[in-house]
Design an enzyme around this catalytic site. Sequence first.
Site, PDB file in Angstrom:
ATOM      1  CG  HIS A 117      56.575 -32.844 -39.716  1.00  0.00           C
ATOM      2  ND1 HIS A 117      56.017 -33.527 -40.764  1.00  0.00           N
ATOM      3  CD2 HIS A 117      56.867 -33.788 -38.777  1.00  0.00           C
ATOM      4  CE1 HIS A 117      55.971 -34.819 -40.480  1.00  0.00           C
ATOM      5  NE2 HIS A 117      56.493 -35.000 -39.283  1.00  0.00           N
TER       6      HIS A 117
ATOM      7  CB  CYS B 117      60.048 -35.839 -36.951  1.00  0.00           C
ATOM      8  SG  CYS B 117      58.407 -36.554 -36.971  1.00  0.00           S
TER       9      CYS B 117
END
Length: 343
Positions: free
Chosen positions: A245, A131
Amino acid sequence: MRALDISIIGATGAVGAELIKLLESSQLPVSRLRLLASRTSLGRQTRFRDEICIVEPLDEIDDTQADIAFFSAGGAVSAKYGPLFAAQGALVIDNSNAFRMNPHVPHLVPQVNPDALAVRLRSGIVANPNCSTIQLVRALIPLVTAFDVHQIILTTYQAASGGGLKGIDELLEGTRSALRGRAPPRAGHFPFPLAFNVIPQVGEIASEGVTLEERKLVQESRKILGLPHLRSTSTCVRVPVINGHSEAVYLGLEEPVPLERIHELLAIELDVLLYADGSHGEYPTPRLLKDPTVVHVGRVRVNPENPCGLWLWIVADNLQVGAALNALLIAKLAISNNIIGGQ
Ligand code: A2P
């Protein structure tokens, strides 16, 4: 194109749930959606386009036929079942670490290295990158293409959802306990309690003090960007954010580049949202992302001490951009390349 037979392995998890939502709203015709998980989810139900789908235990199915099999149930499940689905003709799109560095498996971010899909014909498996890697390479591709970048130094600030639903639950439970003045629950998914804390370790420590996540980020970004000799290093940090994130990224350039040119290149990049006016406090934060389907880039600035140094702040929804959406875009790319979905 004909309607597709789709299996989702890990359908009850954080990424699986996002994938079901994205498939639901996509234009893809689906003849069968098979939801697979562990035995503990036996019989769970999910609505998909006016139908009720019942979750089946993966280890009880007797055929592994599908046009597309999306895997998001961890590396061990992918390593065991991915090749079985691929052998039956499925395009396996795998969100785990099981095949990413295999030279016969394309490691694909459709906006960055779409041509890598051609390799798929050999293995039947395509790896969805880590990711943190996906948002990084998507923001950096216009810059590494236009300029000579010789070094990347980055720190990630990774959300609890990167650890799946268990990670989110652990953060919420720990936060409730702390607010009630209770001792933190025993750490489970994370090495220390995450609530009101910052943990400079994501994944296990592999070797020489470097974590697996840090190693993945470096190796995967080199592979996807096609820059095998890029000097790159990272520190991956878990922060008490539920989802999204963030990354602080420093690029070392061979020559100074005007900031306006950097802005121009980022502003025209597909599905990248640039917050150009950093001097007025405009930049993305994970909790308040305007759009979960794009990569957000802000605080782009030249190092005042070194005109060859450039900082960027990159934020994205790790469950969508960093996992489920990238997997769906890989499937769409395979369809448009006539790898699947033909008569
Ligand atoms: P289950 O919910 O039945 O345990 P997350 O990343 O959010 O933790 O989700 C992991 C996903 O992987 C879940 O859907 C989980 O199913 C699934 N999973 C975990 N282990 C297995 C297994 N051995 N076989 C099939 N699915 C698994």
